[in-house]
Design a protein around this motif. Structure first.
Motif, PDB file in Angstrom:
ATOM      1  N   ILE A   1      -3.244  -0.042  -3.055  1.00 57.59           N
ATOM      2  CA  ILE A   1      -2.449   0.947  -3.787  1.00 57.59           C
ATOM      3  C   ILE A   1      -3.342   2.058  -4.332  1.00 57.59           C
ATOM      4  O   ILE A   1      -3.013   3.250  -4.235  1.00 57.59           O
ATOM      5  CB  ILE A   1      -1.674   0.266  -4.923  1.00 57.59           C
ATOM      6  CG1 ILE A   1      -0.637  -0.705  -4.350  1.00 57.59           C
ATOM      7  CG2 ILE A   1      -0.976   1.305  -5.811  1.00 57.59           C
ATOM      8  CD1 ILE A   1       0.073  -1.536  -5.388  1.00 57.59           C
ATOM      9  N   MET A   2      -4.473   1.674  -4.896  1.00 56.30           N
ATOM     10  CA  MET A   2      -5.385   2.671  -5.471  1.00 56.30           C
ATOM     11  C   MET A   2      -6.004   3.568  -4.403  1.00 56.30           C
ATOM     12  O   MET A   2      -6.116   4.788  -4.589  1.00 56.30           O
ATOM     13  CB  MET A   2      -6.473   1.964  -6.285  1.00 56.30           C
ATOM     14  CG  MET A   2      -5.972   1.309  -7.563  1.00 56.30           C
ATOM     15  SD  MET A   2      -7.286   0.573  -8.574  1.00 56.30           S
ATOM     16  CE  MET A   2      -7.860  -0.738  -7.491  1.00 56.30           C
ATOM     17  N   LEU A   3      -6.420   2.970  -3.279  1.00 55.90           N
ATOM     18  CA  LEU A   3      -7.037   3.767  -2.220  1.00 55.90           C
ATOM     19  C   LEU A   3      -6.023   4.693  -1.551  1.00 55.90           C
ATOM     20  O   LEU A   3      -6.381   5.782  -1.104  1.00 55.90           O
ATOM     21  CB  LEU A   3      -7.691   2.854  -1.184  1.00 55.90           C
ATOM     22  CG  LEU A   3      -8.973   2.155  -1.631  1.00 55.90           C
ATOM     23  CD1 LEU A   3      -9.466   1.201  -0.548  1.00 55.90           C
ATOM     24  CD2 LEU A   3     -10.056   3.177  -1.970  1.00 55.90           C
ATOM     25  N   MET A   4      -4.775   4.268  -1.487  1.00 55.04           N
ATOM     26  CA  MET A   4      -3.740   5.145  -0.932  1.00 55.04           C
ATOM     27  C   MET A   4      -3.527   6.351  -1.840  1.00 55.04           C
ATOM     28  O   MET A   4      -3.289   7.472  -1.367  1.00 55.04           O
ATOM     29  CB  MET A   4      -2.441   4.377  -0.744  1.00 55.04           C
ATOM     30  CG  MET A   4      -1.302   5.210  -0.166  1.00 55.04           C
ATOM     31  SD  MET A   4      -1.695   5.970   1.442  1.00 55.04           S
ATOM     32  CE  MET A   4      -1.669   4.547   2.532  1.00 55.04           C
ATOM     33  N   ASP A   5      -3.632   6.139  -3.138  1.00 53.53           N
ATOM     34  CA  ASP A   5      -3.549   7.264  -4.070  1.00 53.53           C
ATOM     35  C   ASP A   5      -4.735   8.208  -3.900  1.00 53.53           C
ATOM     36  O   ASP A   5      -4.608   9.423  -4.083  1.00 53.53           O
ATOM     37  CB  ASP A   5      -3.487   6.752  -5.505  1.00 53.53           C
ATOM     38  CG  ASP A   5      -2.173   6.068  -5.823  1.00 53.53           C
ATOM     39  OD1 ASP A   5      -1.181   6.364  -5.139  1.00 53.53           O
ATOM     40  OD2 ASP A   5      -2.134   5.233  -6.750  1.00 53.53           O
ATOM     41  N   ASP A   6      -5.906   7.644  -3.574  1.00 52.38           N
ATOM     42  CA  ASP A   6      -7.105   8.471  -3.384  1.00 52.38           C
ATOM     43  C   ASP A   6      -7.103   9.205  -2.045  1.00 52.38           C
ATOM     44  O   ASP A   6      -7.814  10.194  -1.886  1.00 52.38           O
ATOM     45  CB  ASP A   6      -8.369   7.603  -3.482  1.00 52.38           C
ATOM     46  CG  ASP A   6      -8.564   7.026  -4.876  1.00 52.38           C
ATOM     47  OD1 ASP A   6      -8.026   7.609  -5.844  1.00 52.38           O
ATOM     48  OD2 ASP A   6      -9.258   6.000  -5.010  1.00 52.38           O
ATOM     49  N   ALA A   7      -6.336   8.691  -1.085  1.00 53.52           N
ATOM     50  CA  ALA A   7      -6.275   9.325   0.236  1.00 53.52           C
ATOM     51  C   ALA A   7      -5.379  10.556   0.161  1.00 53.52           C
ATOM     52  O   ALA A   7      -4.170  10.486   0.387  1.00 53.52           O
ATOM     53  CB  ALA A   7      -5.756   8.327   1.272  1.00 53.52           C
ATOM     54  N   ASP A   8      -5.986  11.695  -0.168  1.00 57.12           N
ATOM     55  CA  ASP A   8      -5.232  12.919  -0.406  1.00 57.12           C
ATOM     56  C   ASP A   8      -4.951  13.728   0.856  1.00 57.12           C
ATOM     57  O   ASP A   8      -4.322  14.771   0.791  1.00 57.12           O
ATOM     58  CB  ASP A   8      -5.970  13.798  -1.416  1.00 57.12           C
ATOM     59  CG  ASP A   8      -7.427  14.009  -1.046  1.00 57.12           C
ATOM     60  OD1 ASP A   8      -7.854  13.491   0.011  1.00 57.12           O
ATOM     61  OD2 ASP A   8      -8.144  14.682  -1.811  1.00 57.12           O
TER      62      ASP A   8
ATOM     63  N   THR B   1       0.825  -1.203   0.000  1.00 62.33           N
ATOM     64  CA  THR B   1       0.000   0.000   0.000  1.00 62.33           C
ATOM     65  C   THR B   1       0.861   1.257   0.000  1.00 62.33           C
ATOM     66  O   THR B   1       0.570   2.231  -0.696  1.00 62.33           O
ATOM     67  CB  THR B   1      -0.937   0.001   1.228  1.00 62.33           C
ATOM     68  OG1 THR B   1      -1.842  -1.105   1.121  1.00 62.33           O
ATOM     69  CG2 THR B   1      -1.746   1.294   1.288  1.00 62.33           C
ATOM     70  N   PHE B   2       1.945   1.237   0.775  1.00 59.80           N
ATOM     71  CA  PHE B   2       2.795   2.414   0.877  1.00 59.80           C
ATOM     72  C   PHE B   2       3.875   2.474  -0.194  1.00 59.80           C
ATOM     73  O   PHE B   2       4.338   3.552  -0.548  1.00 59.80           O
ATOM     74  CB  PHE B   2       3.444   2.454   2.262  1.00 59.80           C
ATOM     75  CG  PHE B   2       2.541   2.972   3.347  1.00 59.80           C
ATOM     76  CD1 PHE B   2       2.349   4.326   3.526  1.00 59.80           C
ATOM     77  CD2 PHE B   2       1.866   2.090   4.176  1.00 59.80           C
ATOM     78  CE1 PHE B   2       1.510   4.806   4.511  1.00 59.80           C
ATOM     79  CE2 PHE B   2       1.019   2.553   5.167  1.00 59.80           C
ATOM     80  CZ  PHE B   2       0.838   3.917   5.336  1.00 59.80           C
ATOM     81  N   SER B   3       4.288   1.326  -0.696  1.00 64.10           N
ATOM     82  CA  SER B   3       5.407   1.341  -1.643  1.00 64.10           C
ATOM     83  C   SER B   3       5.132   0.516  -2.898  1.00 64.10           C
ATOM     84  O   SER B   3       6.069   0.159  -3.609  1.00 64.10           O
ATOM     85  CB  SER B   3       6.673   0.825  -0.955  1.00 64.10           C
ATOM     86  OG  SER B   3       6.493  -0.505  -0.498  1.00 64.10           O
ATOM     87  N   GLY B   4       3.872   0.217  -3.153  1.00 70.93           N
ATOM     88  CA  GLY B   4       3.530  -0.625  -4.284  1.00 70.93           C
ATOM     89  C   GLY B   4       3.976  -0.072  -5.619  1.00 70.93           C
ATOM     90  O   GLY B   4       4.608  -0.779  -6.423  1.00 70.93           O
ATOM     91  N   GLN B   5       3.669   1.171  -5.860  1.00 70.98           N
ATOM     92  CA  GLN B   5       4.041   1.776  -7.133  1.00 70.98           C
ATOM     93  C   GLN B   5       5.554   1.795  -7.321  1.00 70.98           C
ATOM     94  O   GLN B   5       6.055   1.530  -8.421  1.00 70.98           O
ATOM     95  CB  GLN B   5       3.477   3.209  -7.214  1.00 70.98           C
ATOM     96  CG  GLN B   5       1.955   3.293  -7.281  1.00 70.98           C
ATOM     97  CD  GLN B   5       1.413   2.730  -8.581  1.00 70.98           C
ATOM     98  OE1 GLN B   5       2.148   2.509  -9.532  1.00 70.98           O
ATOM     99  NE2 GLN B   5       0.114   2.492  -8.624  1.00 70.98           N
TER     100      GLN B   5
ATOM    101  N   ILE C   1      -4.621   7.727   7.542  1.00 73.17           N
ATOM    102  CA  ILE C   1      -4.753   7.072   8.844  1.00 73.17           C
ATOM    103  C   ILE C   1      -6.012   6.226   8.889  1.00 73.17           C
ATOM    104  O   ILE C   1      -6.024   5.102   9.422  1.00 73.17           O
ATOM    105  CB  ILE C   1      -4.756   8.118   9.978  1.00 73.17           C
ATOM    106  CG1 ILE C   1      -3.414   8.851  10.026  1.00 73.17           C
ATOM    107  CG2 ILE C   1      -5.052   7.465  11.316  1.00 73.17           C
ATOM    108  CD1 ILE C   1      -3.365   9.985  11.031  1.00 73.17           C
ATOM    109  N   LEU C   2      -7.093   6.751   8.313  1.00 72.85           N
ATOM    110  CA  LEU C   2      -8.357   6.026   8.267  1.00 72.85           C
ATOM    111  C   LEU C   2      -8.218   4.735   7.464  1.00 72.85           C
ATOM    112  O   LEU C   2      -8.733   3.678   7.851  1.00 72.85           O
ATOM    113  CB  LEU C   2      -9.441   6.918   7.667  1.00 72.85           C
ATOM    114  CG  LEU C   2     -10.871   6.348   7.637  1.00 72.85           C
ATOM    115  CD1 LEU C   2     -11.352   6.064   9.054  1.00 72.85           C
ATOM    116  CD2 LEU C   2     -11.806   7.331   6.939  1.00 72.85           C
ATOM    117  N   LEU C   3      -7.514   4.810   6.354  1.00 74.31           N
ATOM    118  CA  LEU C   3      -7.292   3.632   5.512  1.00 74.31           C
ATOM    119  C   LEU C   3      -6.534   2.549   6.279  1.00 74.31           C
ATOM    120  O   LEU C   3      -6.924   1.374   6.255  1.00 74.31           O
ATOM    121  CB  LEU C   3      -6.514   4.029   4.259  1.00 74.31           C
ATOM    122  CG  LEU C   3      -6.061   2.902   3.333  1.00 74.31           C
ATOM    123  CD1 LEU C   3      -7.256   2.112   2.803  1.00 74.31           C
ATOM    124  CD2 LEU C   3      -5.219   3.459   2.181  1.00 74.31           C
TER     125      LEU C   3
END
Length: 214
Positions: free
Chosen positions: A133-140, A59-63, A146-148
């Motif tokens: 990965i996608m939701l982390m990108d959406d978490a602006d 989630t944090f380093s996928g890309q 933190i919620l994710l």
């Protein structure tokens, strides 16, 4: 606050569906048939921890990892789909049998199945990783990030509770009920695997066709 609740619901529903602890329960019961309650508890605890840590890493380093190794989420979906399809097919045929192990083999077996296939790819498969990965990108915002993380931790805690209670549920289901549920979940797993494979294979084919037309 108006955007936090829908985001939290999206995170929970998507991760709980992709983690699918109820669908994983028949596999867990069959693979650990004949084991003690302590050994099952060890497997569940290790599997959920490994799943959570793995999902956090991607989630944090996928890309970055995909770029560094030159792989794509589509390729990961294809490989994961094949693995999940194989597991689902074995479940459909009821091929999992009771584990007959020597005392010195139990620890190795517990460590093996808690990581693969229980943690990866069943509790933390390509769908869950891609979703993270996608939701982390959406978490602006920091609050959304933190919620994710909190929602993911909650999902795996619920998964831990469900799998821990599966041994007691099995007493009420019986062997026939367990076999029926295992075959049904195997069929569902195969469908999910096909969807996962197609979702990864389709973009690759589109790119190939577009390059062929140039």
């Amino acid at each position: 606050m108006d955007t936090l609740l829908p985001f939290a619901l999206l995170c929970f529903t998507s991760f709980f569906t992709l983690t699918n602890p109820l669908g994983t329960m028949p596999v867990f019961l069959t693979m650990t048939n004949g084991m003690s309650d302590d050994e099952r508890k060890t497997i569940v605890r290790r599997a959920t921890i490994v799943s959570f840590i793995t999902l956090m890493v991607f989630t944090f380093s996928g890309q970055f990892l995909f770029t560094f190794f030159g792989i794509s989420t589509n390729g990961f979906r294809i490989a994961g789909g094949i693995i999940i399809f194989t597991i689902g097919f074995d479940m459909l045929q009821a091929r999992y049998s009771k584990a007959k192990l020597k005392d010195d083999e139990v620890k190795t077996y517990v460590n093996d199945i808690s990581v693969t296939p229980l943690a990866i790819p069943m509790l933390c498969g390509p769908g869950a990783i891609a979703n993270g990965i996608m939701l982390m990108d959406d978490a602006d915002t920091l609050i959304k990030k933190i919620l994710l993380i909190s929602v993911i931790a909650l999902v795996y805690f619920i998964t831990f509770l469900i799998l821990r209670a599966s041994t007691r549920l099995n007493k009420y289901m019986g062997e026939t009920g367990n076999n029926v549920m295992m075959r049904l979940m195997g069929l569902i797993l195969m469908v999910i695997a096909v969807e996962c494979f197609v979702s990864g294979f389709k973009p690759i084919m589109i790119d190939i066709l577009q390059q062929a037309n140039l």
